[in-house]
Motif scaffolding. Structure first.
Motif, PDB file in Angstrom:
ATOM      1  N   MET A 122       0.836  -1.184   0.000  1.00 15.27           N
ATOM      2  CA  MET A 122       0.000   0.000   0.000  1.00 15.27           C
ATOM      3  C   MET A 122       0.880   1.247   0.000  1.00 15.27           C
ATOM      4  O   MET A 122       1.884   1.316   0.700  1.00 15.27           O
ATOM      5  CB  MET A 122      -0.924  -0.018   1.216  1.00 15.27           C
ATOM      6  N   ILE A 123       0.497   2.210  -0.784  1.00 17.43           N
ATOM      7  CA  ILE A 123       1.300   3.419  -0.963  1.00 17.43           C
ATOM      8  C   ILE A 123       0.582   4.604  -0.327  1.00 17.43           C
ATOM      9  O   ILE A 123      -0.596   4.840  -0.592  1.00 17.43           O
ATOM     10  CB  ILE A 123       1.530   3.686  -2.459  1.00 17.43           C
ATOM     11  N   PRO A 124       1.274   5.370   0.531  1.00 14.50           N
ATOM     12  CA  PRO A 124       0.631   6.540   1.147  1.00 14.50           C
ATOM     13  C   PRO A 124       0.282   7.579   0.104  1.00 14.50           C
ATOM     14  O   PRO A 124       0.889   7.640  -0.979  1.00 14.50           O
ATOM     15  CB  PRO A 124       1.709   7.059   2.109  1.00 14.50           C
ATOM     16  N   PRO A 125      -0.680   8.444   0.418  1.00 18.01           N
ATOM     17  CA  PRO A 125      -0.987   9.546  -0.500  1.00 18.01           C
ATOM     18  C   PRO A 125       0.170  10.537  -0.533  1.00 18.01           C
ATOM     19  O   PRO A 125       1.025  10.557   0.353  1.00 18.01           O
ATOM     20  CB  PRO A 125      -2.237  10.173   0.131  1.00 18.01           C
ATOM     21  N   GLN A 126       0.192  11.363  -1.565  1.00 16.84           N
ATOM     22  CA  GLN A 126       1.268  12.348  -1.708  1.00 16.84           C
ATOM     23  C   GLN A 126       1.164  13.410  -0.620  1.00 16.84           C
ATOM     24  O   GLN A 126       0.066  13.826  -0.235  1.00 16.84           O
ATOM     25  CB  GLN A 126       1.182  13.007  -3.076  1.00 16.84           C
ATOM     26  N   PHE A 127       2.319  13.827  -0.107  1.00 23.41           N
ATOM     27  CA  PHE A 127       2.337  14.886   0.907  1.00 23.41           C
ATOM     28  C   PHE A 127       3.648  15.658   0.793  1.00 23.41           C
ATOM     29  O   PHE A 127       4.635  15.161   0.233  1.00 23.41           O
ATOM     30  CB  PHE A 127       2.208  14.296   2.321  1.00 23.41           C
TER      31      PHE A 127
ATOM     32  N   HIS B  76       5.508   4.951  13.946  1.00 20.72           N
ATOM     33  CA  HIS B  76       4.894   3.629  13.992  1.00 20.72           C
ATOM     34  C   HIS B  76       3.382   3.661  14.151  1.00 20.72           C
ATOM     35  O   HIS B  76       2.725   2.631  14.004  1.00 20.72           O
ATOM     36  CB  HIS B  76       5.527   2.798  15.112  1.00 20.72           C
ATOM     37  N   SER B  77       2.837   4.813  14.499  1.00 20.69           N
ATOM     38  CA  SER B  77       1.373   4.947  14.527  1.00 20.69           C
ATOM     39  C   SER B  77       0.878   5.602  13.247  1.00 20.69           C
ATOM     40  O   SER B  77      -0.116   5.170  12.657  1.00 20.69           O
ATOM     41  CB  SER B  77       0.949   5.794  15.740  1.00 20.69           C
TER      42      SER B  77
ATOM     43  N   LEU C 103      -2.818   2.964   4.821  1.00 15.73           N
ATOM     44  CA  LEU C 103      -4.209   2.541   4.692  1.00 15.73           C
ATOM     45  C   LEU C 103      -5.108   3.687   4.225  1.00 15.73           C
ATOM     46  O   LEU C 103      -6.310   3.500   4.025  1.00 15.73           O
ATOM     47  CB  LEU C 103      -4.723   2.019   6.044  1.00 15.73           C
ATOM     48  N   ARG C 104      -4.509   4.858   4.088  1.00 16.76           N
ATOM     49  CA  ARG C 104      -5.219   6.075   3.667  1.00 16.76           C
ATOM     50  C   ARG C 104      -6.332   6.444   4.645  1.00 16.76           C
ATOM     51  O   ARG C 104      -7.333   7.059   4.260  1.00 16.76           O
ATOM     52  CB  ARG C 104      -5.734   5.944   2.240  1.00 16.76           C
ATOM     53  N   LEU C 105      -6.140   6.055   5.900  1.00 15.03           N
ATOM     54  CA  LEU C 105      -7.047   6.508   6.953  1.00 15.03           C
ATOM     55  C   LEU C 105      -6.675   7.912   7.400  1.00 15.03           C
ATOM     56  O   LEU C 105      -7.468   8.595   8.050  1.00 15.03           O
ATOM     57  CB  LEU C 105      -7.010   5.546   8.148  1.00 15.03           C
TER      58      LEU C 105
END
Length: 272
Positions: free
Chosen positions: A1-6, A35-36, A43-45
């Protein structure tokens, strides 16, 4: 899973971090041990547009005595809590609980401030700070304010921190007397299915519960029963009162309620 761009920025001090938070508001997230936050990003939460890295703000990493309390910098890593001679002597419950957080990799990266700011009811250290009746110190553009641990955790992954505030210090009373940390999990590095932190603080006993609600909670029914003179056995029978134990693949709500009663009884037995 890839995090959104930031966008990424690194703060060199608490003041720089707060300035960045003030500039970006709800669009920013602080990154310490990661780690949190990183799992939430993957997970894009959580989808912040800016990450403010505070991992190298060294002046927020310390453990020192201040009168009847021990003050801990928010960026103090779990491994440093575990190895602190001061904590081992004055607040052994916290030193022991830190030893049970995740695995060595997590303990060498994760921070107490990150764990508390995340506000996860399944984390170990929030229950410890609740049991001890600790105080959390937040710093924002207007200065510092103190928040009682019992008022800090407001909802699922929600705390009393304002969007432009940074948790800078945790204060806990010295409690070298009776204490116990009970953690029931499948593997050593797993989250607790249920955990219990208990400590004698002054003339009273504080009891915090792990993974018995969506937020970190105290076993207030147990504490009240002990304060009124009930036996440890009778008090432990009330461990699940006022909780909202979750059900998941690791156990039903009823199973967790049973575990809470058993583990609180063990903890109170060790206090005696």
């Amino acid at each position: 899973m890839i995090p959104p761009q930031f966008d990424y920025t690194r703060a060199g001090s608490a003041e720089e971090a707060i300035a960045a938070l003030t500039q970006h508001g709800d669009e920013a997230k602080l990154l310490a041990g990661g780690h949190s936050l990183i799992p939430l990003l993957k997970l894009r939460l959580a989808q912040p547009s800016v990450l403010i890295d505070i991992g190298r703000v060294k002046d927020l990493s310390y453990v020192r005595t201040e009168g009847d309390e021990v003050a801990i910098g928010a960026l103090t890593r779990h491994r440093d809590l575990e190895r602190s001679d001061l904590l081992a002597g004055e607040v052994p419950l916290l030193a022991e609980a830190a030893r049970h957080v995740g695995d060595p990799q997590v303990r060498n990266r994760g921070t107490i401030g990150g764990s508390l700011s995340h506000g996860d009811g399944a984390s170990d250290l929030p229950a410890v700070v609740l049991a001890l009746g600790g105080t959390l110190v937040a710093q924002g553009p207007g200065g510092r304010r103190e928040i009682a641990a019992g008022d800090f955790f407001e909802g699922f992954l929600e705390t009393a921190l304002a969007p432009d505030e940074l948790l800078v210090e945790v204060r806990v009373p010295k409690a070298p007397g009776g204490w116990s940390f009970q953690k029931f999990n499948r593997r050593a590095q797993d989250w607790a299915i249920v955990g219990v932190a208990a400590a004698t603080v002054g003339d009273s006993v504080g009891v915090g519960l792990v993974n018995m609600a969506s937020v970190p909670v105290r076993a207030t029914a147990v504490e009240d029963a002990l304060a009124s003179g009930s036996s440890a056995e009778d008090a432990a029978a009330l461990a699940a009162e006022g909780t909202e134990a979750p059900s998941d693949i690791h156990g039903s709500s009823e199973y967790r309620q049973h575990l809470a009663r058993v583990l609180v009884a063990r903890a109170l037995g060790e206090l005696a």
